[in-house]
Write a protein that holds these residues in place. Structure first.
Motif, PDB file in Angstrom:
ATOM      1  N   GLU A  26      16.096  46.408  -3.110  1.00  0.00           N
ATOM      2  CA  GLU A  26      17.018  46.423  -2.568  1.00  0.00           C
ATOM      3  C   GLU A  26      18.452  47.681  -2.789  1.00  0.00           C
ATOM      4  N   HIS A 208      15.168  37.829  -0.670  1.00  0.00           N
ATOM      5  CA  HIS A 208      14.878  40.137  -1.085  1.00  0.00           C
ATOM      6  C   HIS A 208      13.874  40.085   0.930  1.00  0.00           C
ATOM      7  N   ILE A 400      19.349  42.992   3.779  1.00  0.00           N
ATOM      8  CA  ILE A 400      20.375  44.648   3.596  1.00  0.00           C
ATOM      9  C   ILE A 400      21.651  44.771   4.079  1.00  0.00           C
TER      10      ILE A 400
END
Length: 415
Positions: A26, A208, A400
């Protein structure tokens, strides 16, 4: 004069850590989309290896005093500076209220670390972001109050399910200097945290996902036939919630005519206990304990294996997995998956479609291993479906983009 670009302070429990690939992934991605930040770690690293991802990160890394007694002058300077800040009265009220409900040295240590952090943050730091909702978020919250800037968090598993409800509520309410927003990586965790927050939109579900550009294309798995030896593997720390004791007991139940070998990757406090159990049950000679490995080593092992097994369960203290990244990594290599329907694992795997989810009784695990060994074509179909699901719904980029938008908005408000 050109104004200095706003920076983010990222608070983590330890850096770098092999078991927290999702954090490294990340942060590298956030840096690549233009978020400028410094990393502030509460602990020094204990792993002897790093992932290639760690080497890609350009952000400066600073270490706060792991124990206040180790750096008394640094802590004293932080406390003196904190007392002079306009936010000190509010921060002192917050720590007094928290300490009244948790009278532990760890609570005081968090406040001391926060004083150091608030003193040493660059002037252009306009917001804090903590990975994990327990200790790192406490440090971030106290420091943010002292500095008069917003803070945010990413929550995962243990930090959600073993934290007291009162503390979660404090961190999720504006009246108690709670987070500007929080992200968590499972629908189950998001629903629970939203139920405790003063506003439901304070907590976002952000999977994620995987950056598939970092992984090789899956190997050809058509060669194995029923009756051939089966290579089992698992990746995970040797801790209660991973359930490896149940898996070892299951391996001891497999019939003599089944030729198998199990490879385990990961460290953990229970390694000696697990090895002793394997010896006691007579299966130690068919197990390889590889210890902690970097991600390329993990992927190489996945490409050579026939079945990935992760028998997760809820530990006695309530700790449990979220959605383990290793399941998605296995799917990226079309490695068939056998796991349990714990926590958010069913959010990725529909049992019988993308893999097999069974209860964690050794008899059940052993039966499923035998079934997968006897029918390689079934495993291949499940692995193909898991790979397709990974490609369609669990890639990294959407999460993201959302997280970067939230962080930029928070930094703007901090300005």
């Amino acid at each position: 004069m050109t104004p200095t670009a706003a920076r983010l302070g990222v608070v983590v429990k330890g850096w770098p850590r092999l078991s927290e690939t999702f954090i490294a992934q990340e942060l590298v991605a956030l840096e690549e989309v233009g978020i400028d930040f410094d990393i502030w770690s509460l602990r020094h690293p204990t792993d002897t290896k790093t992932h290639p991802l760690h080497d890609r990160l350009n952000a400066p890394v600073r270490y706060l005093p792991e124990y206040l007694k180790d750096e008394p002058l640094r802590v004293l300077r932080g406390v003196i500076a904190a007392i002079t800040r306009p936010g000190f009265a509010a921060a002192w009220r917050a720590i007094r209220a928290d300490y009244a409900r948790e009278r532990t040295p760890n609570r005081l240590r968090r406040f001391g670390q926060a004083c150091v952090l608030s003193r040493e943050l660059p002037a252009e730091t306009l917001g804090l972001y903590a990975h994990f909702l327990h200790t790192p978020s406490s440090v971030a919250r106290y420091a943010a109050i002292l500095r008069g800037i917003p803070w945010s968090f990413s929550a995962h598993a243990k930090d959600i399910w073993t934290s007291p409800e009162w503390e979660l509520r404090e961190k999720l309410a504006a009246k108690s200097f709670g987070a500007a927003f929080g992200a968590t990586c499972t629908g189950l965790g998001a629903k629970y945290l939203q139920s405790l927050a003063d506003r439901e939109d304070r907590v976002d579900l952000v999977y994620h996902g995987l950056d598939l550009n970092r992984f090789p294309a899956p190997p050809d798995r058509t060669a194995r036939q029923a009756g051939d030896p089966i290579a089992l593997m698992s990746v995970g720390r040797l801790v209660e919630k991973k359930g490896f004791d149940r898996l070892i007991a299951a391996l001891a139940l497999l019939p003599d005519e089944l030729d198998w070998h199990w490879t385990h990757i990961g460290g953990g406090a229970l390694k000696g206990e697990m090895q002793a159990l394997a010896e006691h049950l007579g299966v130690a000679d068919r197990i390889t304990w590889r210890g902690a490995c970097d991600q390329p080593e993990v992927i190489d092992a996945m490409r050579a294996a026939d079945l990935f097994v992760l028998p997760s369960r809820v530990a006695e203290d309530g700790d449990r997995d979220g959605l383990p990244n290793v399941l998605m990594e296995a799917a990226s290599q079309k490695l068939p998956i056998l796991s349990t329907p714990v926590s958010a694992i069913p959010e990725f795997i529909d049992s019988g479609t993308h893999g097999i989810l069974t209860d964690d009784a050794p008899e059940s695990i052993a039966a499923e291993i035998q079934g997968m060994a006897a029918d390689p074509t079934r495993g291949a179909k499940l692995a193909d479906a898991a790979y397709d699901r990974l490609m369609s719904d669990f890639q990294m980029a959407p999460g993201i983009d959302h997280l970067a938008k939230r962080l930029r908005h928070m930094l703007d408000s901090g300005a």
